[in-house]
Design a protein around this motif. Structure first.
Motif, short mmCIF file in Angstrom:
data_model
loop_
_atom_site.label_atom_id
_atom_site.label_comp_id
_atom_site.label_asym_id
_atom_site.label_seq_id
_atom_site.Cartn_x
_atom_site.Cartn_y
_atom_site.Cartn_z
N LEU A 1 0.83 -1.21 0.00
CA LEU A 1 0.00 0.00 0.00
C LEU A 1 0.87 1.26 0.00
CD1 LEU A 1 -2.83 -1.14 2.44
CD2 LEU A 1 -2.88 -1.06 -0.06
N GLU A 2 1.98 1.21 0.74
CA GLU A 2 2.89 2.38 0.78
C GLU A 2 3.51 2.67 -0.57
OE1 GLU A 2 5.33 3.15 4.88
OE2 GLU A 2 5.85 1.41 3.69
N GLN A 3 3.86 1.59 -1.27
CA GLN A 3 4.61 1.72 -2.52
C GLN A 3 3.73 1.81 -3.76
OE1 GLN A 3 7.82 2.20 -2.77
NE2 GLN A 3 7.90 2.17 -0.54
N LEU A 4 2.44 1.58 -3.57
CA LEU A 4 1.56 1.35 -4.71
C LEU A 4 1.62 2.46 -5.77
CD1 LEU A 4 -0.43 -0.60 -5.91
CD2 LEU A 4 -2.24 0.41 -4.53
N ALA A 5 1.55 3.71 -5.32
CA ALA A 5 1.50 4.82 -6.29
C ALA A 5 2.79 4.91 -7.11
CB ALA A 5 1.22 6.13 -5.57
N ASN A 6 3.90 4.36 -6.56
CA ASN A 6 5.18 4.40 -7.30
C ASN A 6 5.35 3.20 -8.22
OD1 ASN A 6 5.75 6.64 -5.72
ND2 ASN A 6 6.56 5.32 -4.09
N LYS A 7 4.45 2.23 -8.08
CA LYS A 7 4.57 1.03 -8.93
C LYS A 7 3.83 1.25 -10.23
CE LYS A 7 4.48 -2.44 -5.24
NZ LYS A 7 3.64 -3.47 -4.64
N GLN A 8 4.13 0.40 -11.19
CA GLN A 8 3.36 0.43 -12.44
C GLN A 8 2.05 -0.31 -12.20
OE1 GLN A 8 5.67 -0.25 -16.00
NE2 GLN A 8 4.04 -1.50 -16.85
N PRO A 9 0.92 0.29 -12.57
CA PRO A 9 -0.35 -0.40 -12.29
C PRO A 9 -0.59 -1.61 -13.17
CG PRO A 9 -0.76 1.67 -13.47
CD PRO A 9 0.72 1.61 -13.17
N SER A 10 -0.01 -1.57 -14.40
CA SER A 10 -0.38 -2.62 -15.36
C SER A 10 0.68 -3.71 -15.43
CB SER A 10 -0.55 -2.01 -16.75
OG SER A 10 0.63 -1.35 -17.12
N HIS A 11 0.22 -4.93 -15.45
CA HIS A 11 1.11 -6.06 -15.67
C HIS A 11 0.23 -7.24 -16.03
CE1 HIS A 11 4.57 -8.48 -15.63
NE2 HIS A 11 4.22 -9.20 -14.58
N CYS A 12 0.41 -7.76 -17.22
CA CYS A 12 -0.41 -8.89 -17.64
C CYS A 12 0.47 -9.85 -18.43
CB CYS A 12 -1.60 -8.39 -18.47
SG CYS A 12 -2.79 -9.69 -18.76
N PRO A 13 1.17 -10.76 -17.72
CA PRO A 13 2.12 -11.66 -18.38
C PRO A 13 1.43 -12.71 -19.24
CG PRO A 13 2.11 -11.98 -15.99
CD PRO A 13 1.04 -11.00 -16.29
N LEU A 14 2.23 -13.37 -20.06
CA LEU A 14 1.71 -14.40 -20.95
C LEU A 14 1.46 -15.69 -20.17
CD1 LEU A 14 4.09 -13.92 -24.00
CD2 LEU A 14 1.67 -13.25 -23.83
N ARG A 15 0.47 -16.43 -20.62
CA ARG A 15 0.13 -17.70 -19.98
C ARG A 15 1.36 -18.63 -19.94
NH1 ARG A 15 -4.13 -21.72 -19.63
NH2 ARG A 15 -3.09 -23.34 -18.42
N ARG A 16 2.10 -18.70 -21.07
CA ARG A 16 3.20 -19.67 -21.10
C ARG A 16 4.29 -19.31 -20.07
NH1 ARG A 16 4.91 -17.07 -26.16
NH2 ARG A 16 6.67 -15.82 -25.48
N ASP A 17 4.48 -18.02 -19.81
CA ASP A 17 5.48 -17.63 -18.83
C ASP A 17 5.04 -18.02 -17.41
OD1 ASP A 17 6.96 -16.63 -20.88
OD2 ASP A 17 6.28 -14.55 -20.62
N LEU A 18 3.75 -17.86 -17.16
CA LEU A 18 3.27 -18.21 -15.81
C LEU A 18 3.19 -19.72 -15.63
CD1 LEU A 18 0.63 -15.50 -14.89
CD2 LEU A 18 3.09 -15.55 -14.53
N GLU A 19 2.92 -20.44 -16.72
CA GLU A 19 2.98 -21.91 -16.65
C GLU A 19 4.37 -22.33 -16.20
OE1 GLU A 19 1.16 -24.67 -17.09
OE2 GLU A 19 -0.73 -23.61 -17.33
#
Ligand SMILES: Cc1ncc(COP(=O)(O)O)c(C=O)c1O
Length: 469
Positions: free
Chosen positions: A28-46
């Protein structure tokens, strides 16, 4: 001899729990400094997560770090102040801790017998929501997973109360701006496509009254049984509110049930502006409202209220012999009698704790802030001169389209779909598109009270640069 306890020594539990709390606070402290978007590929998460069921246990701290690095690092931050897509989930820390507390005590909120305190607290919280909405004292309901289940529960009650579950030739009316959750609910409840009248919305994206009256007349003449109107108290596309007063009057005249989907918009009743927009919501026969949207609760928290609470009981109450001890106490409220779930978690605790810690005034101001932020976005979009505001700021949603006379409409549609990609690549904010009157538009939903004015301005400025690229 002791078998496996599925437990940890007290010291290890504390270390584990403290680390969890630290991780949440750091997030919560760091949230505003982080990038909001991240949507990795299925094969990478597999590759990252697929493994056989682990036969042997591992060090808890190690598993916790794995969860953080491999799982929590691979999500969108829907609670991020620059997440403007869909309906954001701003959440709040106290609510999150309340969820941990409820899980830690494994509260069973399905019956009075197993969780009297939880049931009483849910009654209190539901009554707060009822009062805020202006529903009569006869109204009651329950907390569910979200808007989908709240709509399903309300419509199931309508089906039983009005039709006694006999669906033949019954017809439901709603606008083409109605959320898919309502269509899903109607389908699950057994309504065929020919029993659903999806009317084209008016110029303000609302259910058009005259067309609705005409459709009801035509249907009656053709032997159909008009039975229910589903009204929107804040559509997901534009925040439009259907004419609730008029729809309530029509429903009463015609003997129809009025179900209001206020999953995202209904909490705006907290503010003066929202109350005016939502006038008539108190006349609903049933209503869906999502505390996990604009009442800032962590997922999951939906709420359904029914004008006559006893109808919920008539719809859902079944008394099997193995629950006979549950139903022996006078005055006890068993929430399993009011909805689909028997075993249910203690969702009321997070609402109760966060409302008590921050106070209703803070919630009211947080909702009002969301309304103002969308107005600011609209103002900046208009000032830039390169956007057409297709739907002005309504209940914290604004929709807009890039102007470019050199491109065809379908080229502009393509551009807006590309813009969503470009915004994701840029990484500053997240917003998504929708389709209004056949055109692709961009859409911002600004319900996060932690969004700053500067972030709105920077988002609009970047959008212009990305569109011109
Ligand atoms: C108007 C409306 N109704 C229903 C829903 C579905 O709610 P949930 O996703 O909580 O099931 C949503 C979700 O955005 C919504 O905006």
């Amino acid at each position: 001899m002791k078998g496996p306890q599925l437990s940890l020594p007290p010291q290890a539990m504390r270390a584990f729990g403290y680390r969890v709390v630290d991780l949440i606070v750091e997030h919560l402290e760091q949230l505003a400094n982080k990038q909001p978007s991240h949507c990795p590929l299925r094969r990478d998460l597999e590759a990252l997560l697929r493994e056989p069921p682990p036969e042997r246990g591992e060090d808890p701290q190690h598993v916790l770090e794995q969860a953080v690095e491999r799982v929590l690092a691979n999500i969108m931050h829907v609670d991020h102040p620059r997440f403007f897509a869909f309906v954001p989930g701003p959440s709040n820390f106290v609510g999150a801790m309340a969820d941990a507390l409820a899980a830690g005590f494994n509260v069973f909120a399905g019956s009075w017998f197993s969780g009297a305190g939880a049931a009483q607290l849910e009654l209190v919280v539901l009554d707060w929501i009822r009062q805020l909405l202006g529903l009569p004292e006869s109204a009651g309901g329950l907390l569910v997973s979200g808007g989908s289940l709240a709509n399903l529960t309300g419509l199931a009650t309508a089906r039983r109360a009005v039709l006694e579950d006999k669906l033949e030739s019954a017809v439901v009316y709603f606008s083409d701006q109605t959320h898919s959750a309502v269509l899903k609910a109607l389908r699950l409840l057994g309504f065929a496509p020919e029993q659903m009248r999806c009317l084209p919305c008016d110029a303000g994206f609302r259910l058009p009254l005259e067309q609705l009256c005409a459709a009801i007349r035509t249907d009656r003449a053709a032997g159909w049984r008009p039975f229910c109107i589903v009204a929107n108290a804040g559509t997901t596309n534009t925040g439009a509110v259907d004419p609730l007063e008029e729809l309530a009057a029509l429903a009463r005249r015609e003997g129809l049930w009025l179900h209001v989907d206020g999953a995202y918009g209904a909490p705006a009743v907290l503010t003066e502006q929202g109350r005016a927009l939502l006038a008539g919501i108190e006349r609903a026969d049933s209503l869906a409202l999502d505390p996990h949207k604009w009442l800032f609760q962590p997922f999951e928290a939906g709420c359904v209220l029914v004008r006559e609470a006893k109808l919920l009981k008539q719809t859902f109450r079944i008394l099997p012999e193995y629950l006979q001890d549950v139903h022996r106490m006078q005055g006890a409220v068993n929430f399993c009698d009011y909805g689909i779930q028997l075993t249910r978690g203690f969702r009321a605790l997070k609402l109760w704790m966060s409302l008590k810690v921050f106070g209703l005034a803070a919630f009211r101001e947080a909702v009002a802030r969301g309304l103002r932020l969308a107005e600011l976005a609209e103002q900046r979009l208009r000032a830039s001169g390169c956007w057409e505001v297709v739907s002005p700021a309504q209940l914290a949603i604004v929709c807009f389209r890039y102007r470019d006379s050199a491109r065809t409409e379908s080229e502009l549609d393509r551009l807006h779909l590309d813009l969503v990609e470009r915004v994701l690549e840029d990484g500053y904010a997240v917003l998504t598109s929708t389709r209004l009157r056949g055109q692709v538009v961009l859409r911002m939903c600004t319900i996060n009270p932690r969004t700053s004015e500067a972030e709105i301005e920077e988002t609009v400025a970047r959008l212009e640069r990305l569109a011109r690229r």
